[in-house]
Write an enzyme that holds these catalytic residues in place. Sequence first.
Site, short mmCIF file in Angstrom:
data_model
loop_
_atom_site.label_atom_id
_atom_site.label_comp_id
_atom_site.label_asym_id
_atom_site.label_seq_id
_atom_site.Cartn_x
_atom_site.Cartn_y
_atom_site.Cartn_z
N ASN A 23 0.63 -1.02 -0.24
CA ASN A 23 -0.24 -0.05 -0.42
C ASN A 23 0.68 1.25 0.12
O ASN A 23 0.18 2.14 0.02
CB ASN A 23 -1.00 0.09 1.22
N ARG A 92 -7.20 -0.67 -7.74
CA ARG A 92 -7.19 0.94 -7.34
C ARG A 92 -6.85 1.94 -7.42
O ARG A 92 -7.16 3.19 -8.08
CB ARG A 92 -8.21 0.53 -6.75
N ARG A 121 -16.65 1.24 -3.86
CA ARG A 121 -15.64 1.98 -3.36
C ARG A 121 -15.48 3.17 -4.03
O ARG A 121 -14.92 3.39 -5.31
CB ARG A 121 -14.39 0.75 -4.03
N ASP A 304 -8.07 -5.18 6.24
CA ASP A 304 -7.22 -5.73 5.73
C ASP A 304 -6.45 -7.62 6.31
O ASP A 304 -6.31 -8.55 5.90
CB ASP A 304 -5.87 -5.88 4.33
C1 UD1 Z 1 -6.26 1.67 1.29
C2 UD1 Z 1 -5.53 -0.19 1.33
C3 UD1 Z 1 -6.78 -0.74 1.53
C4 UD1 Z 1 -7.65 -0.70 2.88
C5 UD1 Z 1 -8.15 0.41 2.49
C6 UD1 Z 1 -9.12 0.69 4.11
C7 UD1 Z 1 -4.21 1.14 -0.61
C8 UD1 Z 1 -3.70 0.69 -2.00
N1 UD1 Z 1 -5.63 -0.38 -0.44
O1 UD1 Z 1 -8.40 1.47 0.84
O2 UD1 Z 1 -6.43 -2.37 1.61
O3 UD1 Z 1 -8.35 -1.88 2.77
O4 UD1 Z 1 -7.88 1.22 3.03
O5 UD1 Z 1 -7.58 0.40 5.34
O6 UD1 Z 1 -3.60 1.67 0.86
N2 UD1 Z 1 -14.98 6.14 0.96
C9 UD1 Z 1 -15.24 6.79 -0.02
N3 UD1 Z 1 -14.88 7.94 -0.54
C10 UD1 Z 1 -14.14 8.43 -1.49
C11 UD1 Z 1 -12.64 7.50 -0.38
C12 UD1 Z 1 -13.17 6.11 0.42
O7 UD1 Z 1 -17.51 7.21 1.14
O8 UD1 Z 1 -13.67 8.62 -1.76
C13 UD1 Z 1 -14.82 4.96 1.43
C14 UD1 Z 1 -15.05 3.74 0.66
O9 UD1 Z 1 -15.73 3.29 0.45
C15 UD1 Z 1 -14.26 2.89 2.80
C16 UD1 Z 1 -14.13 3.92 3.42
O10 UD1 Z 1 -14.32 4.58 3.11
O11 UD1 Z 1 -15.58 2.91 3.66
C17 UD1 Z 1 -12.01 3.87 3.20
O12 UD1 Z 1 -11.37 4.24 2.36
P1 UD1 Z 1 -10.13 3.84 1.55
O13 UD1 Z 1 -9.17 3.94 2.99
O14 UD1 Z 1 -9.89 5.08 0.82
O15 UD1 Z 1 -9.83 3.14 1.17
P2 UD1 Z 1 -8.72 2.55 0.09
O16 UD1 Z 1 -7.26 4.16 -0.21
O17 UD1 Z 1 -9.34 2.34 -1.41
#
Ligand code: UD1
Length: 419
Positions: A23, A92, A121, A304
């Site tokens: 990550n 992603r 997502r 995770d």
């Molecule tokens: C990162 C990690 C992933 C981990 C996740 C949560 C990487 C590459 N991946 O994913 O392994 O499972 O953090 O610890 O670092 N959300 C919104 N709007 C947005 C973005 C996020 O509503 O624009 C929500 C998502 O639906 C989710 C929460 O926020 O419920 C957390 O997501 P986020 O922390 O953004 O996860 P990732 O960065 O995709």
Amino acid sequence: MKQIVIEGGIPLTGEIQISGAKNSVVALIPIALLSPHNVTINNVPDISDTSSLLEMLKLLNCHINYENETLSIDTSNVKNTFIPGTLSKRLRASYYLMGTLLAKYHYVEMCIPGGCNIGLRPIDLHLDGFKSLGATITTTEDKICLKADNLIGTDIHLRVPSVGATINLMIAATGATGTTHIYNAAKEPEISNIADFLINLGANITGAGTDTITINGATNYHDGEITVIPDRIESGTYILAGALMGENLTIFGINPDNLTSLFEVLNNMGANYQLNGNNLTITKKDTYHPVNVTTTYYPGFPTDLAQPLSAVLTKCNGTSTITETIWENRLGHVPYLVKMHANISIDSKEKISIYGPTTFLNKEVEASDLRAGASLVIAALAAPGITTINAAEHILRGYENIVEKLSGIGAKIEVKEIE
Ligand code: UD1
């Protein structure tokens, strides 16, 4: 399709080395584009997410040399090129190209990112943040175009502490004039690693790792170097495999400070492990105390690791629960663990109960996503006989040399390519 085939029931013993964090590296590679000539990234895990991002950088005319975990990227002749869906949809994290190219060129055109199928997502927080920095965004079908005449620093309040949005907006803000504050920022250790790289490239950032990050933009980027931190999720996965099948199994190169929530759960279970600096030695127990675990943002228990943990909780003497608060569809592993003879009920969209102790049986199963796959690998290591895990590509996206590493500690495991 790739299959992982495991003959289980064999104790895991010896030493296993932890790789660089997936990550972190998935952001560090796109960020390299900010440098004018060259960057070096050390401790880069050889996973398919790395090679997918390197293909995107090659498309943008970077020259790449990747040997012995060291990645040298020559960015002297970068061309800001449209990134097609065949590449962007592989993971992603390709969305970090948005923040990077916006910071450097104030213009990005690419297909939308892909990634694990673990529920909705959205990237609204990324896009809203880019807009408040001054970008205009147009989307057509699966293409997205971001452009800005000027990026101007601003205050961004994240609705939830999204890892991806925090990183993407931190990157974009380095290319904006003036000061940006990101409030309710994510605090995951990877964010500090990424901020350190941006600082090394010339950015002025404070507060990474806390819930307020300040970026003084208009960066004059120069060349730089960074070392990827140890992968805390890979560390946790092998620690959990050791809790199920370890016999003096030593895991080298972890950062215990980033794993406190896992240690808390292991302590409550009564696990048998010793920490020695950055190494941990673990021996399995036949049964554990049941636990109730809720996933949440760092420093809470990582979502995770919830799936890998659920395989181990089958050894608890009684009922354990896992409540998932981050993702809405992270139960893809459950039917397959049940097929392998676990006793698990899905109580709601977020909550499962695991009734133990039970013993895994070998079956044919399928990895629905990366960490679901990891939980099936752990279960298969414990199940006597041969377990076949289909759709193993998901697992290879995030675990460097998983076959070699597990073979090195006694497992009988191979990857097969099938039609
Ligand atoms: C990162 C990690 C992933 C981990 C996740 C949560 C990487 C590459 N991946 O994913 O392994 O499972 O953090 O610890 O670092 N959300 C919104 N709007 C947005 C973005 C996020 O509503 O624009 C929500 C998502 O639906 C989710 C929460 O926020 O419920 C957390 O997501 P986020 O922390 O953004 O996860 P990732 O960065 O995709």
